[in-house]
Design a protein around this motif. Sequence first.
Motif, PDB file in Angstrom:
ATOM      1  N   MET A   1       0.896  -1.126   0.049  1.00 65.54           N
ATOM      2  CA  MET A   1      -0.224  -0.079   0.160  1.00 65.54           C
ATOM      3  C   MET A   1       0.717   1.458  -0.236  1.00 65.54           C
ATOM      4  SD  MET A   1      -3.406  -0.382   0.501  1.00 65.54           S
ATOM      5  CE  MET A   1      -3.870   1.303   1.457  1.00 65.54           C
ATOM      6  N   ASP A   2       1.848   1.150   0.413  1.00 63.01           N
ATOM      7  CA  ASP A   2       2.776   2.368   0.645  1.00 63.01           C
ATOM      8  C   ASP A   2       3.374   2.797  -0.531  1.00 63.01           C
ATOM      9  OD1 ASP A   2       4.023   0.087   1.254  1.00 63.01           O
ATOM     10  OD2 ASP A   2       5.615   0.919   2.320  1.00 63.01           O
ATOM     11  N   GLY A   3       3.461   4.239  -0.766  1.00 61.46           N
ATOM     12  CA  GLY A   3       4.026   4.848  -2.043  1.00 61.46           C
ATOM     13  C   GLY A   3       5.582   4.816  -2.103  1.00 61.46           C
ATOM     14  N   GLY A   4       5.999   5.885  -2.152  1.00 63.70           N
ATOM     15  CA  GLY A   4       7.396   5.977  -2.259  1.00 63.70           C
ATOM     16  C   GLY A   4       7.575   6.737  -3.691  1.00 63.70           C
TER      17      GLY A   4
ATOM     18  N   ALA B   1       2.375  17.711  -5.196  1.00 63.06           N
ATOM     19  CA  ALA B   1       2.059  17.526  -3.553  1.00 63.06           C
ATOM     20  C   ALA B   1       2.521  15.939  -3.107  1.00 63.06           C
ATOM     21  CB  ALA B   1       0.593  17.679  -3.420  1.00 63.06           C
ATOM     22  N   HIS B   2       2.296  15.132  -3.979  1.00 62.55           N
ATOM     23  CA  HIS B   2       2.728  13.751  -3.870  1.00 62.55           C
ATOM     24  C   HIS B   2       4.125  13.688  -3.573  1.00 62.55           C
ATOM     25  CE1 HIS B   2       3.703   9.366  -5.154  1.00 62.55           C
ATOM     26  NE2 HIS B   2       2.478   9.290  -4.493  1.00 62.55           N
TER      27      HIS B   2
ATOM     28  N   PRO C   1       1.147  23.503   2.463  1.00 63.97           N
ATOM     29  CA  PRO C   1       0.731  23.934   1.020  1.00 63.97           C
ATOM     30  C   PRO C   1       0.252  22.699   0.529  1.00 63.97           C
ATOM     31  CG  PRO C   1       3.134  24.435   1.168  1.00 63.97           C
ATOM     32  CD  PRO C   1       2.545  23.974   2.391  1.00 63.97           C
ATOM     33  N   ALA C   2       1.066  21.584   0.426  1.00 62.59           N
ATOM     34  CA  ALA C   2       0.679  20.383  -0.264  1.00 62.59           C
ATOM     35  C   ALA C   2      -0.613  19.856   0.429  1.00 62.59           C
ATOM     36  CB  ALA C   2       1.876  19.249  -0.222  1.00 62.59           C
TER      37      ALA C   2
ATOM     38  N   THR D   1      -3.012   9.972  -0.466  1.00 63.71           N
ATOM     39  CA  THR D   1      -1.716  10.809   0.002  1.00 63.71           C
ATOM     40  C   THR D   1      -1.962  11.379   1.261  1.00 63.71           C
ATOM     41  OG1 THR D   1      -1.613  11.268  -2.422  1.00 63.71           O
ATOM     42  CG2 THR D   1      -0.064  12.440  -0.896  1.00 63.71           C
ATOM     43  N   LEU D   2      -3.147  11.928   1.526  1.00 65.50           N
ATOM     44  CA  LEU D   2      -3.419  12.329   2.866  1.00 65.50           C
ATOM     45  C   LEU D   2      -3.362  11.233   4.061  1.00 65.50           C
ATOM     46  CD1 LEU D   2      -6.436  14.783   2.464  1.00 65.50           C
ATOM     47  CD2 LEU D   2      -4.109  15.226   3.283  1.00 65.50           C
ATOM     48  N   ASN D   3      -3.523  10.053   3.652  1.00 64.41           N
ATOM     49  CA  ASN D   3      -3.386   8.828   4.517  1.00 64.41           C
ATOM     50  C   ASN D   3      -2.039   8.798   4.750  1.00 64.41           C
ATOM     51  OD1 ASN D   3      -4.123   6.781   6.007  1.00 64.41           O
ATOM     52  ND2 ASN D   3      -4.565   5.376   4.128  1.00 64.41           N
ATOM     53  N   LYS D   4      -1.259   9.047   3.760  1.00 68.60           N
ATOM     54  CA  LYS D   4       0.123   8.782   3.867  1.00 68.60           C
ATOM     55  C   LYS D   4       1.047   9.665   4.995  1.00 68.60           C
ATOM     56  CE  LYS D   4       3.855   6.975   2.185  1.00 68.60           C
ATOM     57  NZ  LYS D   4       4.875   7.056   1.159  1.00 68.60           N
ATOM     58  N   VAL D   5       0.091  10.960   4.559  1.00 69.93           N
ATOM     59  CA  VAL D   5       0.587  12.036   5.527  1.00 69.93           C
ATOM     60  C   VAL D   5       0.476  11.878   7.020  1.00 69.93           C
ATOM     61  CG1 VAL D   5       0.627  14.829   6.029  1.00 69.93           C
ATOM     62  CG2 VAL D   5       0.342  13.756   3.850  1.00 69.93           C
TER      63      VAL D   5
END
Lengths: 177, 876
Positions: free
Chosen positions: A1-4, B269-270, B285-286, B308-312
């Motif tokens: 699931m994780d990006g990178g 942003a990513h 800002p992202a 992406t927010l989940n990642k943050v």
Amino acid sequence: MDGGILEPSLYSIKALAILDNDGNRLLAKYYDDTFPTAKEQKNFEKNLFNKTHRANAEIIMFEGLTCVYKSNVDLFFYVIGSTQENELILGSVLNAMYDSISQILRKNVEKRALLENLDAVYLAVDEICDGGIILEADSIAIVHKVAIRNDDIPLGEQTVAQVLQSAKEQIKWSLLK
Amino acid sequence: MMLKRDKKEEEDGGNPFSNLEKSSVLQEARTFNETPINPRKCGHILTKILYLINQGETIGATEATEAFFAMTKLFQSKDTTLRRLVYLGIKEMSKIANDVIIVTSSLMKDMTGKEDQFRGPSIRALCSITDQMMLQSIERYMKQAIVDKVSAVSSAALVSSMHLGRGSQDVTKRWVNEAQEAVNSDNMMVQYHALGLLYHIRKKDKLAVSRMVTKFSKHSLRSPYAYCLLIRIASKLIEEEDAGSESPMFDFIENCLRHKNEMVIYEAAHAIVNMKNTTAKDLTPAVSVLQLFCGSPKPTLRFAAVRTLNKVAMKHPAAVTACNLDLENLITDVNRSIATLAITTLLKTGNESSVDRLMKQISTFMSEISDEFKIVVVQAIRSLCSKFPRKHNVLMTFLASMLRDEGGFDYKRAIVDCIITVIEENPEAKEAGLAHLCEFIEDCEHTVLATRILHLLGREGPRTPSPSKYIRFIYNRVILENAAVRAAAVSALAKFGAHCEELLPSCIVLLERCQLDSDDEVRDRATFYTSILKQQQKSLNSAYILNGLQVSVVGLERAVHNYTLEPSDTPFDLKSVPLATQPMTEQKTVTSRETGDMGVPKSMEKPVASRIDVYAEQLSGVPELANLGPLFRSSQPVELTESETEYVIQCVKHTFSHYVVFQFDCTNTLNDQVLENVTVHMEGGDGFEVMKYVKCASLPYDKPGITYTLIRLPEEPTAVTGTFTCSLKFIVKDCDPNTGEPDDEGYEDEYVLEDVEVTVADHVQRVIKPNFGASWEEVGPENELEDTYALSSMNSLEEAVKNIVLYLGMQPCERSDKVPEGKSSHTLYLAGVFRGGHDALVRAKLALTDDSGVTMQLTVRSSDPNVSEILASAIA
């Protein structure tokens, strides 16, 4: 699931596919060896279809890949990329594929029409993506490049050059007769 | 006739291609040889061939070559569609047919011809049949094509160079000027492809890449794809330079957040979110553009934003709190992936009060999402449980209802894992959790999970206030399940009988019934347990039921095998088998807690050979070290040199019952030297006697070698610790760095290493006792020693616990290595086996006092008085 972060590269598409409403392959192009054999590919398509044919949700993460999709009547269009890939890029390719095929089929996006124009569809897909690199993502440009049986395209959707070309040909034929 | 065809078409769903026969289609390909060519007919046949290949039909090389040659005849036709289909055919068959290069000249003619429609596709077809040899001959045309004013031609040439460049860079490198020119093209795609090629050519040269980014970031590209690519290149540079937000590259990426195209904004942003050295401020800002995307009508955009927010939220939950309201709106999204991601993000950022509401929301659509996402939810709940232990009620109920629902093995296992962790971490949740698991095994199709739960019930159940209620669930398994589960249930029953005296008679009755089972294993276990339970001896119960066998499975297998090979009159001694460093069932939870402590791979589920087994095997291969008896313990490797020195030496201590073997792993990092007869001389340590050096005959550059030093332990049983000074002795021979051929002459030299210590921990093997209390009783107060110590240097209970475990080298039991927060006193239980096979148990009562650090009351029990003495004095 994780990006990178993805290695900067032009290769952004892993696969394109068009399936019918039973999940059978009408067209599929795989651009890397995520699924090396035809059996694995078809298996993947079947599973993907089962997950997506009911809910029209446009995007899904599936088997460690990001798949964007779109359906109409009895056709399902898929574009598949890595989960780290920019989803919007995949989406733009899907739109390009759908829109250009829609124009080629004269808005008649269904299985029968697609099979009748399979040659043009092959050419269109070839113009969209070459070996995993996005070649063209503007549907008008794609249709122009395919330029197949341009006399069949309704007048409104032809470029001026195409109209002139077909007019020229018609005059030529009438003179020959 | 017409009617018949219609009917047939209806049957196969109107697909005229569905019943194609490979052989007949290839037969039809002979039509290509007819003159004049009928474009429509030939095009149709060619489409059929393409369809077959696309369906995954395998075409043999001969068949393909035949069709390929027929296809080349079609170059005579001027029909545009047909010609383009021929290109497709060439590309498809280039991998299967032989001698495909014969079409080169035809394709080159098209490539340089007047018909623009043919030029792009013909270049791409040509490059698919080109090999390195031919590349030279078309190079000139490729260069021209790259800068062609027709965008399709230019793009085709650039993309094809990219494909060619994957194999070898040499040729495409020479096209760098053309690529440079093409980046300035007005056509968006040409610009994108040219930028990609340019980066590919230059990517090894960091400076050039950096200059390229600087140039194009000002130049304002037209293509959004090119922008995305440039952002990726820039963020890779930042990553490589380990730069933060002060880098000019970062400014460029941040500026892209204000681009007009969503694709570019998202890419920027990513990239920012995925950077390593970002602060919460850099993210703001992202995060705010992602927040904006959450409200987009396009599902793809919403998905990308939430993901992406989940990642943050994983790293900076506070940064996402601003988006909570937008995320709330997405909970009900029709795309369930978006909804799930939104909820799991909220669970990470939200506070305790919102948990109930969110859980209710998730339960409404759990049935609609895929197993993969369900596991994501389970993981979110798991972290939530440790974050808000008070919420265990709601979460546990939710997990239980998920257990009841349909789902695959991985999903069920994730839930069971989660419940087990909660039970272990939170004593308050134990009873509810066990009750849910009991209910689950009533209808569980996965043997692995059922046996696992039964094992847990056997361990935890007897110690709950009302153990009797679990008996029914367990005995039901004996009646209804397969043999593996029945056997596990029998073991669990025995544990209840051993631990709870009031249940003993009924357990014996149930076990006696199990002796009539149809399966051997179940019967054996039942017979074994009944006879032990009937003895009614606490020590037997503890040794054989509550705290089973503690040897390594692989070690046992080898020991028994050796025993059968060499028949002897003495009975097999279990003490000669190396102990398991961790019992297999505990492995997963333990390693995840003390990551990497034991040096075993994390996902180890099968009894794989552990480190000690590997070392034992290795040592048994050294003839000088034979007859030392079984290997008792091997320590973690210790570095005896600084890294980056001439010689890199690591030491591993192997403890035997009367000896210690020091294993030195040596690496020579000088490429102009060969070392010979390498040994490590050791001195010091009262009563320790160096017996033998096993030298490493030759140590060439960068090839690790091993030398051993054997030391006999002192006769005095309580003298176990010592410090040794070490020096590496060897003969140096200079050698040619290129050939490695050494000179004949060498000279002796020596190299001082750091000291090696033998500590108490080297004599103790960690052993886990699932039921510490029972073992404590089993060993008895015979050799008990008790003392009180003031550990003034420790400032917290956690620190004290960590250090005690380290000094004694024993295994914490009953999860007593975790100190509950906010407590001022704690009891640590440690178990181990001392060299010579003596069980040793330690109970350390710790109290935190304000002025004098930690006070400890240490009680040691052991089967040997000397061992008690050694352990009791180890801390002081």
